[in-house]
Design an enzyme around this catalytic site. Structure first.
Site, short mmCIF file in Angstrom:
data_model
loop_
_atom_site.label_atom_id
_atom_site.label_comp_id
_atom_site.label_asym_id
_atom_site.label_seq_id
_atom_site.Cartn_x
_atom_site.Cartn_y
_atom_site.Cartn_z
N SER A 5 5.15 -12.78 -4.30
CA SER A 5 5.26 -12.96 -2.85
C SER A 5 3.94 -13.50 -2.28
O SER A 5 3.93 -14.12 -1.22
CB SER A 5 5.56 -11.62 -2.19
OG SER A 5 4.51 -10.71 -2.47
N TYR A 61 7.27 -8.83 0.42
CA TYR A 61 8.64 -8.61 -0.05
C TYR A 61 9.01 -7.12 0.02
O TYR A 61 10.18 -6.76 0.13
CB TYR A 61 8.79 -9.03 -1.52
CG TYR A 61 8.91 -10.51 -1.79
CD1 TYR A 61 8.80 -11.46 -0.78
CD2 TYR A 61 9.13 -10.96 -3.10
CE1 TYR A 61 8.91 -12.82 -1.06
CE2 TYR A 61 9.25 -12.31 -3.38
CZ TYR A 61 9.13 -13.24 -2.37
OH TYR A 61 9.24 -14.57 -2.67
N ASN A 96 6.42 -6.76 -9.04
CA ASN A 96 7.26 -5.61 -9.40
C ASN A 96 8.47 -5.50 -8.47
O ASN A 96 9.56 -5.13 -8.90
CB ASN A 96 6.46 -4.31 -9.30
CG ASN A 96 5.29 -4.28 -10.26
OD1 ASN A 96 5.37 -3.67 -11.31
ND2 ASN A 96 4.20 -4.94 -9.91
N CYS A 148 2.22 -2.51 -8.23
CA CYS A 148 2.35 -3.71 -7.39
C CYS A 148 1.14 -4.57 -7.72
O CYS A 148 0.01 -4.07 -7.75
CB CYS A 148 2.33 -3.31 -5.91
SG CYS A 148 2.15 -4.71 -4.78
N THR A 149 1.38 -5.84 -7.97
CA THR A 149 0.27 -6.68 -8.43
C THR A 149 -0.81 -6.85 -7.36
O THR A 149 -1.97 -7.08 -7.68
CB THR A 149 0.79 -8.06 -8.90
OG1 THR A 149 1.69 -8.58 -7.91
CG2 THR A 149 1.49 -7.94 -10.23
N HIS A 150 -0.43 -6.70 -6.09
CA HIS A 150 -1.44 -6.77 -5.03
C HIS A 150 -2.46 -5.63 -5.12
O HIS A 150 -3.53 -5.71 -4.53
CB HIS A 150 -0.78 -6.69 -3.65
CG HIS A 150 -0.21 -7.98 -3.14
ND1 HIS A 150 0.99 -8.47 -3.57
CD2 HIS A 150 -0.68 -8.86 -2.23
CE1 HIS A 150 1.25 -9.61 -2.94
NE2 HIS A 150 0.25 -9.87 -2.11
N1 DGL Z 1 3.03 -8.11 -5.41
C1 DGL Z 1 4.32 -7.58 -5.26
C2 DGL Z 1 4.63 -6.49 -6.26
O1 DGL Z 1 4.12 -6.51 -7.35
C3 DGL Z 1 4.93 -7.36 -3.91
C4 DGL Z 1 4.12 -7.21 -2.70
C5 DGL Z 1 4.95 -7.43 -1.45
O2 DGL Z 1 5.19 -8.59 -1.15
O3 DGL Z 1 5.36 -6.44 -0.80
O4 DGL Z 1 5.42 -5.62 -6.02
#
Ligand code: DGL
Length: 270
Positions: free
Chosen positions: A8, A39, A71, A180-182
């Site tokens: 995202s 997302y 994720n 979450c990758t963020h």
């Molecule tokens: N980076 C995303 C993840 O690994 C989603 C972050 C988002 O857009 O809420 O879940």
């Protein structure tokens, strides 16, 4: 090989960063859906629409595999994507298994987006690997917003973490799974809160291993690759960057990406 990686937003860059270290000889298309981020607070239907649109775009560009470096999108869209294309489609899920295997007595906290926490995919995973019921779940949607603003160490970030984590007794935890990758960008802040001994587990290393395996491509031993390589890869031609279909070529945005890669390098071994 040309590999498509999408998220995202800038979270997926942490996966690309790991790929630069471990698979520097490949070509990449990195796609951040900056028009639709986050997302994690959208409906599954919306996320499936975004994900298929992006995957169509990547397949048009002749990628030979796609990694969903998100994720959240994996939780709801991976089955659809696999049905739609014949190339390998890899997803990411919170690295609960290694966390459970590497620790013994104390508790483990999985932090992720609300969608990932709510969806059956994570529940099924816990059912399989958390026989001792050591795992707790916590949604932290605001970290995605902080990350997108490139705000990783501010007082607001620390305050948010304190607020969220205060529902739990921090002394009971031995590991935090970054689902979450963020969330990779905030590793120093988790460590400050939980203390030096906390194990921070992210899914990037395992996903790149899996990717190498699926594509039968050799992994480079980590110690052979230095930051200079990562730096060069940002500017040479082995990666095309897109922000929601817009090709990134301007110096200002490339500088932004470089700052993020620098941050990821700093926190990589945290
Ligand atoms: N980076 C995303 C993840 O690994 C989603 C972050 C988002 O857009 O809420 O879940």
């Amino acid at each position: 090989m040309k590999i498509g990686i999408f998220d995202s937003g800038i979270g997926g860059l942490s996966l690309l960063h790991e790929a630069y270290h471990m698979l520097p000889q490949q070509n990449y298309i990195f796609y951040a859906d900056t028009e639709h981020v986050p997302y994690g607070t959208k409906t599954p239907e919306q996320i499936i629409d975004y994900a298929t649109d992006i995957a169509d775009f990547l397949v048009e560009k002749d990628v030979e595999a796609i990694v969903v470096a998100c994720n959240t999108a994996t939780s709801v869209a991976i089955k659809e994507l696999r049905k739609r294309y014949s190339i390998p489609i890899l997803g990411m899920e919170p690295a609960v298994k290694p966390a459970v295997e590497e620790t013994s007595r104390k508790r483990i906290m999985v932090i992720a987006t609300p969608v990932t926490i709510r969806e059956d995919k994570l529940k099924d995973l816990l059912h399989r690997v958390d026989g001792e019921h050591r795992v707790d779940l916590l949604a932290m949607p605001k970290l995605v917003e902080f990350a997108e603003r490139e705000e990783f160490d501010s007082e607001d970030v620390h305050e948010y973490l304190r607020q969220q984590f205060s529902q739990f007794n921090k002394d009971e935890y031995c590991a935090i799974v970054l689902g979450c990758t963020h969330f990779n960008y905030f590793k120093p802040a988790y460590r400050e809160y939980f203390g030096e001994d906390i194990l921070l587990v992210d899914g990037n290393y395992g996903t790149i291993h899996h990717l190498a395996d699926v594509l039968s491509i050799p992994l480079v031993q980590d110690k052979e690759v230095y930051f200079e390589t990562v730096h060069n890869m940002l500017y040479d031609n082995n990666t095309e960057y897109y922000f929601s279909k817009k090709s990134i070529k301007d110096e200002k945005t490339l500088e932004h990406l470089k700052r993020l890669h620098n941050r990821l390098e700093e926190v990589r071994k945290f």
